[in-house]
Design an enzyme around this catalytic site. Structure first.
Site, PDB file in Angstrom:
ATOM      1  N   ARG A  54       2.772  17.648   3.786  1.00 14.56           N
ATOM      2  CA  ARG A  54       4.050  17.819   4.481  1.00 14.56           C
ATOM      3  C   ARG A  54       4.964  18.759   3.690  1.00 14.56           C
ATOM      4  O   ARG A  54       4.783  18.977   2.499  1.00 14.56           O
ATOM      5  CB  ARG A  54       4.743  16.472   4.671  1.00 14.56           C
ATOM      6  CG  ARG A  54       4.081  15.588   5.738  1.00 14.56           C
ATOM      7  CD  ARG A  54       4.819  14.279   5.904  1.00 14.56           C
ATOM      8  NE  ARG A  54       4.834  13.526   4.662  1.00 14.56           N
ATOM      9  CZ  ARG A  54       5.861  13.442   3.845  1.00 14.56           C
ATOM     10  NH1 ARG A  54       7.002  14.044   4.122  1.00 14.56           N
ATOM     11  NH2 ARG A  54       5.765  12.753   2.732  1.00 14.56           N
ATOM     12  N   LYS A 197       4.540  12.027  11.372  1.00 17.72           N
ATOM     13  CA  LYS A 197       5.734  11.572  10.675  1.00 17.72           C
ATOM     14  C   LYS A 197       7.007  11.967  11.444  1.00 17.72           C
ATOM     15  O   LYS A 197       8.055  11.354  11.266  1.00 17.72           O
ATOM     16  CB  LYS A 197       5.759  12.114   9.238  1.00 17.72           C
ATOM     17  CG  LYS A 197       4.807  11.327   8.283  1.00 17.72           C
ATOM     18  CD  LYS A 197       5.150   9.855   8.225  1.00 17.72           C
ATOM     19  CE  LYS A 197       4.713   9.096   6.981  1.00 17.72           C
ATOM     20  NZ  LYS A 197       3.300   8.833   6.760  1.00 17.72           N
ATOM     21  N   HIS A 216       8.003   1.755   6.705  1.00 20.11           N
ATOM     22  CA  HIS A 216       6.876   2.555   6.215  1.00 20.11           C
ATOM     23  C   HIS A 216       5.919   1.605   5.490  1.00 20.11           C
ATOM     24  O   HIS A 216       5.984   1.447   4.275  1.00 20.11           O
ATOM     25  CB  HIS A 216       7.380   3.655   5.274  1.00 20.11           C
ATOM     26  CG  HIS A 216       6.315   4.642   4.893  1.00 20.11           C
ATOM     27  ND1 HIS A 216       6.224   5.210   3.644  1.00 20.11           N
ATOM     28  CD2 HIS A 216       5.292   5.164   5.611  1.00 20.11           C
ATOM     29  CE1 HIS A 216       5.194   6.037   3.618  1.00 20.11           C
ATOM     30  NE2 HIS A 216       4.618   6.025   4.786  1.00 20.11           N
ATOM     31  N   SER A 235       3.363   7.366  -0.640  1.00 25.62           N
ATOM     32  CA  SER A 235       2.054   7.976  -0.483  1.00 25.62           C
ATOM     33  C   SER A 235       1.136   7.669  -1.669  1.00 25.62           C
ATOM     34  O   SER A 235       1.550   7.778  -2.823  1.00 25.62           O
ATOM     35  CB  SER A 235       2.214   9.488  -0.330  1.00 25.62           C
ATOM     36  OG  SER A 235       0.975  10.046   0.007  1.00 25.62           O
ATOM     37  N   LYS A 239      -1.458   1.646   0.876  1.00 26.89           N
ATOM     38  CA  LYS A 239      -1.200   1.011   2.179  1.00 26.89           C
ATOM     39  C   LYS A 239      -2.457   1.011   3.055  1.00 26.89           C
ATOM     40  O   LYS A 239      -2.875  -0.028   3.545  1.00 26.89           O
ATOM     41  CB  LYS A 239      -0.089   1.760   2.947  1.00 26.89           C
ATOM     42  CG  LYS A 239       1.282   1.637   2.339  1.00 26.89           C
ATOM     43  CD  LYS A 239       2.335   2.312   3.199  1.00 26.89           C
ATOM     44  CE  LYS A 239       2.122   3.790   3.404  1.00 26.89           C
ATOM     45  NZ  LYS A 239       2.123   4.584   2.159  1.00 26.89           N
ATOM     46  N   THR A 240      -3.041   2.193   3.246  1.00 28.51           N
ATOM     47  CA  THR A 240      -4.184   2.304   4.150  1.00 28.51           C
ATOM     48  C   THR A 240      -5.408   1.599   3.567  1.00 28.51           C
ATOM     49  O   THR A 240      -6.063   0.794   4.236  1.00 28.51           O
ATOM     50  CB  THR A 240      -4.494   3.792   4.425  1.00 28.51           C
ATOM     51  OG1 THR A 240      -3.341   4.383   5.034  1.00 28.51           O
ATOM     52  CG2 THR A 240      -5.684   3.953   5.344  1.00 28.51           C
ATOM     53  N   ASP A 254       0.319   2.330   8.546  1.00 36.49           N
ATOM     54  CA  ASP A 254       1.405   3.179   8.036  1.00 36.49           C
ATOM     55  C   ASP A 254       2.805   2.966   8.602  1.00 36.49           C
ATOM     56  O   ASP A 254       3.769   3.131   7.869  1.00 36.49           O
ATOM     57  CB  ASP A 254       1.008   4.655   8.253  1.00 36.49           C
ATOM     58  CG  ASP A 254       1.785   5.617   7.373  1.00 36.49           C
ATOM     59  OD1 ASP A 254       1.836   5.382   6.152  1.00 36.49           O
ATOM     60  OD2 ASP A 254       2.349   6.594   7.894  1.00 36.49           O
ATOM     61  N   ARG A 319      -7.873  14.352   4.269  1.00 28.91           N
ATOM     62  CA  ARG A 319      -7.508  13.214   5.111  1.00 28.91           C
ATOM     63  C   ARG A 319      -8.501  13.007   6.232  1.00 28.91           C
ATOM     64  O   ARG A 319      -9.145  13.949   6.702  1.00 28.91           O
ATOM     65  CB  ARG A 319      -6.141  13.460   5.762  1.00 28.91           C
ATOM     66  CG  ARG A 319      -4.983  13.469   4.808  1.00 28.91           C
ATOM     67  CD  ARG A 319      -4.396  12.077   4.674  1.00 28.91           C
ATOM     68  NE  ARG A 319      -3.303  12.045   3.715  1.00 28.91           N
ATOM     69  CZ  ARG A 319      -2.527  10.989   3.525  1.00 28.91           C
ATOM     70  NH1 ARG A 319      -2.697   9.880   4.221  1.00 28.91           N
ATOM     71  NH2 ARG A 319      -1.575  11.018   2.626  1.00 28.91           N
TER      72      ARG A 319
HETATM   73  P1  ATP Z   1      -0.023   7.585   2.602  1.00 30.69           P
HETATM   74  O1  ATP Z   1       1.378   7.074   2.867  1.00 30.69           O
HETATM   75  O2  ATP Z   1      -0.015   8.978   2.066  1.00 30.69           O
HETATM   76  O3  ATP Z   1      -0.928   7.404   3.767  1.00 30.69           O
HETATM   77  P2  ATP Z   1      -1.236   5.220   1.335  1.00 30.69           P
HETATM   78  O4  ATP Z   1      -0.239   4.295   0.734  1.00 30.69           O
HETATM   79  O5  ATP Z   1      -1.827   4.828   2.631  1.00 30.69           O
HETATM   80  O6  ATP Z   1      -0.609   6.717   1.367  1.00 30.69           O
HETATM   81  P3  ATP Z   1      -3.953   5.204   0.470  1.00 30.69           P
HETATM   82  O7  ATP Z   1      -4.468   6.163   1.480  1.00 30.69           O
HETATM   83  O8  ATP Z   1      -4.289   3.774   0.669  1.00 30.69           O
HETATM   84  O9  ATP Z   1      -2.381   5.398   0.281  1.00 30.69           O
HETATM   85  O10 ATP Z   1      -4.440   5.741  -0.930  1.00 30.69           O
HETATM   86  C1  ATP Z   1      -4.687   4.968  -2.063  1.00 30.69           C
HETATM   87  C2  ATP Z   1      -5.732   5.728  -2.865  1.00 30.69           C
HETATM   88  O11 ATP Z   1      -5.841   5.195  -4.167  1.00 30.69           O
HETATM   89  C3  ATP Z   1      -7.093   5.621  -2.227  1.00 30.69           C
HETATM   90  O12 ATP Z   1      -7.747   6.848  -2.387  1.00 30.69           O
HETATM   91  C4  ATP Z   1      -7.762   4.514  -3.057  1.00 30.69           C
HETATM   92  O13 ATP Z   1      -9.156   4.644  -3.097  1.00 30.69           O
HETATM   93  C5  ATP Z   1      -7.166   4.775  -4.414  1.00 30.69           C
HETATM   94  N1  ATP Z   1      -7.080   3.605  -5.331  1.00 30.69           N
HETATM   95  C6  ATP Z   1      -7.590   3.551  -6.578  1.00 30.69           C
HETATM   96  N2  ATP Z   1      -7.294   2.390  -7.174  1.00 30.69           N
HETATM   97  C7  ATP Z   1      -6.584   1.664  -6.296  1.00 30.69           C
HETATM   98  C8  ATP Z   1      -5.980   0.367  -6.348  1.00 30.69           C
HETATM   99  N3  ATP Z   1      -6.076  -0.410  -7.426  1.00 30.69           N
HETATM  100  N4  ATP Z   1      -5.314  -0.058  -5.254  1.00 30.69           N
HETATM  101  C9  ATP Z   1      -5.187   0.736  -4.164  1.00 30.69           C
HETATM  102  N5  ATP Z   1      -5.725   1.972  -4.056  1.00 30.69           N
HETATM  103  C10 ATP Z   1      -6.429   2.437  -5.117  1.00 30.69           C
HETATM  104 MN    MN Z   2      -1.838   5.764   4.501  1.00 26.53          MN
END
Ligand code: ATP
Ligand code: MN
Length: 527
Positions: A54, A197, A216, A235, A239-240, A254, A319
């Site tokens: 973004r 977004k 969020h 980010s 979360k995901t 999300d 992604r």
């Molecule tokens: P966005 O808002 O950008 O979508 P997000 O909060 O959904 O971000 P995720 O897509 O879940 O973030 O990314 C977390 C990343 O960190 C993943 O690639 C995951 O494999 C990695 N990771 C490594 N260790 C951990 C952990 N202990 N807990 C969560 N995620 C982890």
């Molecule tokens: Mn996410």
């Protein structure tokens, strides 16, 4: 369905491809774009060009008497005049009119029919159409027949630059929002995530106006009780990843809203980070990247179109977007009861915050308003090294009202439904980034399980010396020695220094918000 007439929008293109399904959009994408291919898993591989994240600095919001009082003006919501918006919109329409065909996607935002928003996306790239078909809630054929006039518009001319000499614009990228007409115009960025977004940003304006909290966060539900749990986080905090949990039903990864009835997902798809994705660590996400999913900016083998998930030569922010029903235990419709737990995820690259802490209501507000994480090779253009960031409501760039508005709605709901609050560090342990290592995903999953099972509600804790939050010291399936960060650092003096430095960053950041919160919340931060 009768052919769509977009002349009222100034669009004169004859060939409008309206609501094509994935198979048709695959064909269109592959014919139109030489670098678009099908992965051996069946997902469509597409490229977003120079922008692979973004562009928050290029977002603009029209200042209008109808909403000017409501908007939190400043670096997140940079005001422009309505006339500037018209210039950008006309530029976008003029560009779209040079195309031989356009793609239009009609779909919903918000799974609760009471709050559902009808969105129309107009774009020139089939990949953008497939992305939004995937990420929004797909109407049934009957619902498409009776769709009528949309409530909100996204006009995506991302292949064409903005004119940076336009008043209020500083680059060739421009993402502009008009809350009055509910239109979003995109110029100079083909990063598809801007569209999703953009819808979220509109919801962040309109939902609080109706007394609904937009968040969020990801969300899951207990299969038996239907009660939910929400995971806030910036980010890359998890979360995901953590919401794809076979023990729970997936509500969304999300964007959610919390009403008097419970929670609902805004979207119909998920948008997972794909970097270093493996079927072992994230089986549900891995297998969701099949026919109908979109993979962005990944590198693949010319031989068999196998995706090299470890390759970050285009971007760290690779992604995958997939319809939510591609996750086996998704709950459709994506609505659930009130949360039992609110979890704040932070990826603390300093290695200071405990893996899991229990928060008082005041500490929950303090951390919600602070929205701390450390950016690691991020979603935003130009970020490659870790750096501490604070983003209110764990989603500052998408908030439209002052953060206090969302904080108030959250505090009121958490009190009403007796929700427990937790801070979970998915970041570093045993030292800061460079010395320590990221907490193992399996351990974080065990922590989330223990929160959901109720095991941590009465688990022993110890107050964190700097932050005052209660670090949980015993958690099923997690070695106790990692639960208190100072124990994991070889150099205790360095730990104390770093903890003090981080606490200082929290205090500095909170100054902006201190006057808007109660003395109790002010006192709930680090000492
Ligand atoms: P966005 O808002 O950008 O979508 P997000 O909060 O959904 O971000 P995720 O897509 O879940 O973030 O990314 C977390 C990343 O960190 C993943 O690639 C995951 O494999 C990695 N990771 C490594 N260790 C951990 C952990 N202990 N807990 C969560 N995620 C982890
Ligand atoms: Mn996410």
């Amino acid at each position: 369905m009768s052919p769509l007439d977009l002349r009222s929008q100034g669009l004169t293109v004859q060939n409008i491809k309206h609501n094509l399904g994935p198979a048709r959009l695959y064909e269109e994408a592959i014919r139109a774009e030489a670098d678009t291919v099908i992965a051996n898993s069946g997902a469509l591989i597409a490229y977003s060009g120079t922008k692979t994240g973004r562009s928050p600095k290029d977002k603009r919001v029209v200042r209008h008497p109808g909403s000017a009082q409501d908007v939190w003006w400043g670096s997140v919501n940079v005001a422009i005049e309505g006339s500037t918006f018209q210039i950008a919109k006309e530029r976008a329409i003029d560009y779209l009119n040079t195309r031989t065909s356009l793609y239009v996607v009609d779909a919903f935002a918000g799974w609760d029919p009471e709050y559902r928003v009808k969105v129309r996306v107009i774009c020139a790239r089939p990949y953008h159409a497939l992305f939004m078909h995937t990420m929004l809630i797909r109407p049934t054929l009957d619902e498409l027949e009776t769709f009528g006039d949309p409530d909100a518009w996204i006009i995506n001319a991302g292949q064409f630059p903005a004119n940076r000499h336009t008043t209020g614009m500083t680059s060739k990228t421009s993402v502009e929002l008009n809350l009055e007409t509910r239109e979003m115009v995109i110029l100079g960025t083909e990063y598809a995530g801007e569209m999703k977004k953009g819808v979220f940003t509109m919801m962040n304006y309109f939902m609080p106006r109706r007394g609904v909290l937009s968040m969020h966060c990801s969300a899951t539900a207990d299969r038996e009780t239907g009660q939910s749990s929400v995971l806030f986080g910036l980010s890359g905090t998890g979360k995901t990843t953590l919401s794809a949990d076979p023990k729970r039903e997936l509500i969304g990864d999300d964007e959610h809203c919390w009403t008097d009835k419970g929670i609902f997902n805004i979207e119909g798809g998920c948008y997972a980070k794909a970097i270093d994705l493996t079927p072992e660590a994230e089986p549900d996400i891995f297998s969701a990247l099949r026919f109908g999913a979109v993979l962005e900016n990944v590198v693949y083998s010319e031989y068999d179109h196998a995706v090299d998930f470890a390759n970050d030569s285009i971007t760290q922010n690779t992604r995958g977007a997939y319809p939510i029903e591609f996750i086996q235990n998704a709950r459709i419709p994506c609505v659930a009861g009130h949360p039992t737990d609110v979890i704040f995820l932070t990826c603390d690259a300093f290695g200071i915050l405990p893996p899991v802490s229990r928060l008082t209501p005041e500490q929950a507000m303090y951390h919600f308003i602070s929205g701390y994480t450390a950016k690691v090779a991020g979603t935003e253009v130009g970020v490659t090294e870790p750096e501490a960031t604070f983003s209110p409501c764990f989603g500052g760039p998408f908030m439209v009202w002052h953060p206090g508005k969302y904080a108030e709605l959250l505090a009121q709901r958490m009190a009403q439904h007796k929700v427990a609050a937790w801070l979970v560090n998915t970041g570093w342990s045993g030292g800061s980034h460079g010395v320590g290592s990221r907490i193992k995903l399996g351990l974080t999953r065990a922590i989330i399980d223990a929160i959901h099972s109720g095991a941590l509600r009465s688990a022993p804790t110890t107050p964190d010396p700097q932050f005052g939050i209660l670090a949980v010291t015993q958690c099923p399936e997690v070695p106790s020695e990692i639960l208190v960060p100072s124990n994991t650092w070889a150099n205790k003096t360095q730990f104390d220094d770093t903890a003090r430095r981080l606490a200082g960053l929290f205090r500095d950041n909170f100054k902006t918000y201190a006057s808007g919160v109660s003395a109790e919340v002010r006192a709930a931060g680090p000492s």
